[in-house]
Design a protein around this motif. Structure first.
Motif, mmCIF file in Angstrom:
data_model
loop_
_atom_site.group_PDB
_atom_site.id
_atom_site.type_symbol
_atom_site.label_atom_id
_atom_site.label_comp_id
_atom_site.label_asym_id
_atom_site.label_seq_id
_atom_site.Cartn_x
_atom_site.Cartn_y
_atom_site.Cartn_z
ATOM 1 N N TYR A 34 -25.582 -7.728 -22.427
ATOM 2 C CA TYR A 34 -24.231 -8.070 -22.008
ATOM 3 C C TYR A 34 -23.226 -7.451 -22.969
ATOM 4 C CZ TYR A 34 -26.326 -11.446 -18.822
ATOM 5 O OH TYR A 34 -27.060 -12.033 -17.823
ATOM 6 N N TYR A 35 -22.082 -7.095 -22.406
ATOM 7 C CA TYR A 35 -21.045 -6.381 -23.149
ATOM 8 C C TYR A 35 -19.746 -7.150 -22.952
ATOM 9 C CZ TYR A 35 -24.701 -2.942 -23.101
ATOM 10 O OH TYR A 35 -25.903 -2.320 -23.261
ATOM 11 N N TRP A 36 -19.229 -7.662 -24.026
ATOM 12 C CA TRP A 36 -18.102 -8.593 -23.975
ATOM 13 C C TRP A 36 -16.812 -7.799 -24.182
ATOM 14 C CZ3 TRP A 36 -19.616 -13.076 -22.070
ATOM 15 C CH2 TRP A 36 -20.985 -13.350 -22.122
ATOM 16 N N SER A 37 -16.009 -7.811 -23.120
ATOM 17 C CA SER A 37 -14.967 -6.804 -22.972
ATOM 18 C C SER A 37 -13.569 -7.404 -23.001
ATOM 19 C CB SER A 37 -15.162 -6.079 -21.630
ATOM 20 O OG SER A 37 -16.479 -5.582 -21.517
ATOM 21 N N TRP A 38 -12.625 -6.541 -23.351
ATOM 22 C CA TRP A 38 -11.206 -6.862 -23.244
ATOM 23 C C TRP A 38 -10.542 -5.847 -22.310
ATOM 24 C CZ3 TRP A 38 -9.025 -11.244 -24.852
ATOM 25 C CH2 TRP A 38 -9.662 -11.986 -25.845
ATOM 26 N N ILE A 39 -9.676 -6.374 -21.456
ATOM 27 C CA ILE A 39 -8.946 -5.571 -20.475
ATOM 28 C C ILE A 39 -7.517 -6.107 -20.439
ATOM 29 C CG2 ILE A 39 -8.905 -4.805 -18.047
ATOM 30 C CD1 ILE A 39 -11.907 -6.787 -19.246
ATOM 31 N N ARG A 40 -6.586 -5.254 -20.081
ATOM 32 C CA ARG A 40 -5.216 -5.723 -19.943
ATOM 33 C C ARG A 40 -4.553 -5.118 -18.716
ATOM 34 N NH1 ARG A 40 -1.867 -2.669 -24.862
ATOM 35 N NH2 ARG A 40 -2.021 -0.549 -24.017
ATOM 36 N N GLN A 41 -3.478 -5.773 -18.286
ATOM 37 C CA GLN A 41 -2.702 -5.268 -17.159
ATOM 38 C C GLN A 41 -1.226 -5.442 -17.467
ATOM 39 O OE1 GLN A 41 -3.438 -6.993 -13.250
ATOM 40 N NE2 GLN A 41 -2.901 -5.041 -12.315
ATOM 41 N N ALA A 42 -0.540 -4.340 -17.656
ATOM 42 C CA ALA A 42 0.891 -4.352 -17.906
ATOM 43 C C ALA A 42 1.635 -4.571 -16.590
ATOM 44 C CB ALA A 42 1.322 -3.048 -18.557
ATOM 45 N N GLY A 46 -1.918 -0.811 -13.327
ATOM 46 C CA GLY A 46 -3.293 -1.193 -13.053
ATOM 47 C C GLY A 46 -3.999 -1.747 -14.279
ATOM 48 N N LEU A 47 -5.246 -2.106 -14.094
ATOM 49 C CA LEU A 47 -6.046 -2.626 -15.192
ATOM 50 C C LEU A 47 -6.377 -1.507 -16.177
ATOM 51 C CD1 LEU A 47 -8.505 -4.829 -13.115
ATOM 52 C CD2 LEU A 47 -6.706 -5.656 -14.635
ATOM 53 N N GLU A 48 -6.322 -1.848 -17.459
ATOM 54 C CA GLU A 48 -6.654 -0.901 -18.523
ATOM 55 C C GLU A 48 -7.740 -1.497 -19.390
ATOM 56 O OE1 GLU A 48 -3.560 -0.102 -21.385
ATOM 57 O OE2 GLU A 48 -4.536 1.743 -22.071
ATOM 58 N N TRP A 49 -8.867 -0.829 -19.480
ATOM 59 C CA TRP A 49 -9.967 -1.302 -20.310
ATOM 60 C C TRP A 49 -9.654 -1.000 -21.773
ATOM 61 C CZ3 TRP A 49 -13.619 1.684 -23.157
ATOM 62 C CH2 TRP A 49 -14.704 0.954 -23.663
ATOM 63 N N TYR A 95 -3.658 -10.123 -20.847
ATOM 64 C CA TYR A 95 -4.902 -9.715 -21.483
ATOM 65 C C TYR A 95 -6.047 -10.596 -20.979
ATOM 66 C CZ TYR A 95 -2.387 -6.648 -24.667
ATOM 67 O OH TYR A 95 -1.626 -5.625 -25.195
ATOM 68 N N TYR A 96 -7.116 -9.939 -20.585
ATOM 69 C CA TYR A 96 -8.295 -10.621 -20.060
ATOM 70 C C TYR A 96 -9.513 -10.336 -20.929
ATOM 71 C CZ TYR A 96 -5.639 -10.683 -15.645
ATOM 72 O OH TYR A 96 -4.687 -10.861 -14.672
ATOM 73 N N CYS A 97 -10.395 -11.321 -21.003
ATOM 74 C CA CYS A 97 -11.728 -11.053 -21.524
ATOM 75 C C CYS A 97 -12.707 -11.186 -20.363
ATOM 76 C CB CYS A 97 -12.091 -11.965 -22.686
ATOM 77 S SG CYS A 97 -12.085 -13.740 -22.369
ATOM 78 N N ALA A 98 -13.814 -10.472 -20.476
ATOM 79 C CA ALA A 98 -14.774 -10.442 -19.373
ATOM 80 C C ALA A 98 -16.157 -10.100 -19.909
ATOM 81 C CB ALA A 98 -14.351 -9.408 -18.332
ATOM 82 N N ARG A 99 -17.159 -10.431 -19.102
ATOM 83 C CA ARG A 99 -18.533 -10.058 -19.434
ATOM 84 C C ARG A 99 -18.910 -8.805 -18.664
ATOM 85 N NH1 ARG A 99 -23.880 -13.525 -17.988
ATOM 86 N NH2 ARG A 99 -23.600 -12.449 -15.990
ATOM 87 N N GLY A 100 -19.459 -7.846 -19.357
ATOM 88 C CA GLY A 100 -19.890 -6.613 -18.726
ATOM 89 C C GLY A 100 -21.402 -6.538 -18.633
#
Length: 120
Positions: A34-42, A46-49, A95-100
């Motif tokens: 699993y890869y614990w990720s951060w993403i954002r959306q201004a 669109g979404l930016e990893w 800002y979002y966190c997510a599981r990859g």
């Protein structure tokens, strides 16, 4: 069921460093593959990893943000943290966190997101 929850300041001043924490429940951040990720959306974009920290502790960052980004983890708390330095108003975003999974190429569980505004 894995759940992720972002926490951190909603307002940051220009030039400061943003620090956001993602608390994970229902699964361990050290579990294999699993890869614990951060993403954002201004606003209006669109979404930016931003990057991820993998199950082994290795990190990968977006080339466009790499010089300002650091992702770390606290395995005892099952949390991972984003630090983004030299903040500007252009960093204002949700800002979002997510599981990859699949080497981080697919994000299967997401937090609800947290608004971060950069303003003096």
């Amino acid at each position: 069921q894995v759940q992720l929850q972002e926490s951190g300041p909603g307002l940051v001043k220009p030039s400061q460093t943003l620090s956001l924490t993602c608390t994970v429940s229902g699964g361990s951040i050290t579990s294999n593959y699993y890869y614990w990720s951060w993403i954002r959306q201004a606003p209006g974009k669109g979404l930016e990893w931003i990057g991820y920290i993998g199950y082994s502790g290795s990190t990968v960052y977006s080339p466009s943000l790499k010089s300002r980004t650091s992702i770390s983890r606290d395995t005892s708390k099952n949390q991972f943290t984003l630090q983004l330095s030299s903040m500007t108003p252009e960093d204002t975003a949700v800002y979002y966190c997510a599981r990859g999974v699949y080497s981080g190429t697919y994000l299967d569980f997401w937090g609800r997101g947290t608004q971060v505004t950069v303003s003096s």
